[in-house]
Write a protein that holds these residues in place. Structure first.
Motif, PDB file in Angstrom:
ATOM      1  N   GLN A  43       4.645   9.178  -5.648  1.00 15.06           N
ATOM      2  CA  GLN A  43       4.026   9.935  -4.557  1.00 15.06           C
ATOM      3  C   GLN A  43       4.468  11.397  -4.601  1.00 15.06           C
ATOM      4  O   GLN A  43       3.655  12.306  -4.431  1.00 15.06           O
ATOM      5  N   GLU A  58      -6.682   2.154   4.267  1.00 16.78           N
ATOM      6  CA  GLU A  58      -6.175   3.333   3.556  1.00 16.78           C
ATOM      7  C   GLU A  58      -6.475   4.612   4.332  1.00 16.78           C
ATOM      8  O   GLU A  58      -5.633   5.513   4.430  1.00 16.78           O
ATOM      9  N   THR A  88       0.370   7.068   0.539  1.00 16.51           N
ATOM     10  CA  THR A  88       0.217   5.740  -0.058  1.00 16.51           C
ATOM     11  C   THR A  88       0.485   5.815  -1.549  1.00 16.51           C
ATOM     12  O   THR A  88       0.386   6.868  -2.165  1.00 16.51           O
ATOM     13  N   LEU A 124       0.805  -1.215   0.000  1.00 14.94           N
ATOM     14  CA  LEU A 124       0.000   0.000   0.000  1.00 14.94           C
ATOM     15  C   LEU A 124       0.843   1.272   0.000  1.00 14.94           C
ATOM     16  O   LEU A 124       0.566   2.216  -0.736  1.00 14.94           O
ATOM     17  N   VAL A 125       1.887   1.276   0.826  1.00 11.72           N
ATOM     18  CA  VAL A 125       2.719   2.472   0.977  1.00 11.72           C
ATOM     19  C   VAL A 125       3.765   2.559  -0.134  1.00 11.72           C
ATOM     20  O   VAL A 125       4.192   3.646  -0.518  1.00 11.72           O
ATOM     21  N   VAL A 167      -4.137   4.821   7.415  1.00  9.47           N
ATOM     22  CA  VAL A 167      -2.761   5.169   7.034  1.00  9.47           C
ATOM     23  C   VAL A 167      -2.669   6.654   6.708  1.00  9.47           C
ATOM     24  O   VAL A 167      -1.742   7.348   7.135  1.00  9.47           O
TER      25      VAL A 167
END
Length: 244
Positions: free
Chosen positions: A239, A91, A101, A41-42, A94
Motif C-alpha cells: 500500500q 471496496e 485497501t 481486503l485491507v 472502505v
C-alpha cells in the motif's frame, strides 16, 4: 508449486459458524463474516478494529450479496454460514472512509518450513509432512496470500539445509529462493518442546527483513501467526509503495 489459496474473486467470501439458523444469529454471522473479509481486503489483521469502519460493521447486512447455510463440520456441531459480499460496494465504502485497501495483485510468498522434533530436523515437504502444508494453505486462505511451496528436489537440498535457516544464514535462504522468483520469502521454524512449540519466523520483502518469535500449543497456530505477520507486513508495504 503454488499452493491453492484464496483467488481474487473470493476476497469477498467468508464462512463462519453461527449458533443457529435464526435471524439474530444470522445477523451476528454477517458481522463476523464481514470482519474476515475486511482483513482480506485491507491487508491488516486489525482491520475490524479500525474505528473508521465501525459503521460498516454495524450495517454488514447491507453489503451481503448472497448467503447460504452449510452443514456443521462435525455431527451435532454448529451450522456454518457462507456469505458473499458485494465487492464493488464494499471496496467503495472502505475507500470513502479513508482506509487503504490491498489490491488483488499480491506477491506470491515462498515459504520454507523447518520442523525440529525428537526424530530430527528437516524441511517440511509435500508427501512427507502434508499436515504442515495443509496448515499453511489454511492460514494463507484466511489472509488471501498466495504462497509457493519449494520443490525440495536435489537442487534445493544442495543449496539449502535446515541448519541454514535455523542458524540465520539469510544469504543462503535468498540464494535458494531465487529459482522460484517469489514476490517475498517466509521462513518458519517449528521447534517441539516439552509443553508446546517454539516458533521463529523471518520475512523477506524487497530489501527488508522482519523477524519474530512466538510460542503455541500446535504447529498450525504458529504457522497462522507467521502468515499473519507476513500478510500484515506485505499488505502495508504494498500500500505504501502504491501511494509513493
Amino acid at each position: 508449486a503454488v499452493l491453492p489459496t484464496a483467488a481474487a474473486d473470493s476476497l469477498f467470501d467468508a464462512e463462519v459458524e453461527v449458533a443457529d439458523r435464526d435471524r439474530p444469529a444470522r445477523l451476528e454471522g454477517f458481522v463476523a463474516a464481514l470482519d474476515a473479509v475486511l482483513v482480506l481486503l485491507v491487508g491488516r489483521s486489525a482491520a475490524p478494529e479500525d474505528a473508521r469502519l465501525a459503521d460498516l460493521r454495524e450495517a454488514a447486512q447491507r453489503f451481503v450479496g448472497s448467503y447460504r447455510y452449510l452443514d456443521p463440520v462435525e455431527p451435532g456441531g454448529s451450522p456454518r454460514l457462507w456469505v458473499r459480499f458485494d465487492g464493488a460496494a464494499l471496496e467503495r465504502a472502505v475507500a470513502e472512509r479513508g482506509v487503504a485497501t490491498w489490491g488483488h495483485d499480491r506477491p506470491a510468498v515462498l515459504v520454507w518450513i523447518v520442523v525440529q522434533e525428537a526424530g530430527g530436523r528437516f524441511l517440511a515437504a509435500d508427501g512427507v509432512t502434508t499436515d504442515r502444508q495443509n496448515e499453511l494453505v489454511a492460514a494463507a486462505q484466511v489472509r488471501g496470500l498466495p504462497v509457493i511451496a519449494p520443490l525440495l528436489d536435489l537442487e534445493d537440498r544442495n543449496t539449502l539445509a535446515p541448519a541454514d535457516i535455523t542458524a540465520g544464514f539469510h544469504e543462503r535462504v535468498l540464494a535458494a529462493s531465487q529459482r522460484y522468483a517469489p514476490g517475498a520469502v517466509l521462513t518458519i521454524e517449528l521447534n517441539a518442546g516439552a509443553i508446546g512449540w517454539d516458533g521463529r519466523w523471518s520475512f523477506y520483502h524487497g530489501e527488508e527483513r522482519f523477524d519474530g518469535r512466538e510460542m503455541a500449543q500446535g504447529t498450525g497456530e504458529l504457522i497462522a501467526l507467521a502468515v499473519d505477520h507476513a500478510a500484515d507486513l506485505a499488505g502495508g508495504r504494498e500500500q505504501r509503495r502504491g501511494l509513493a
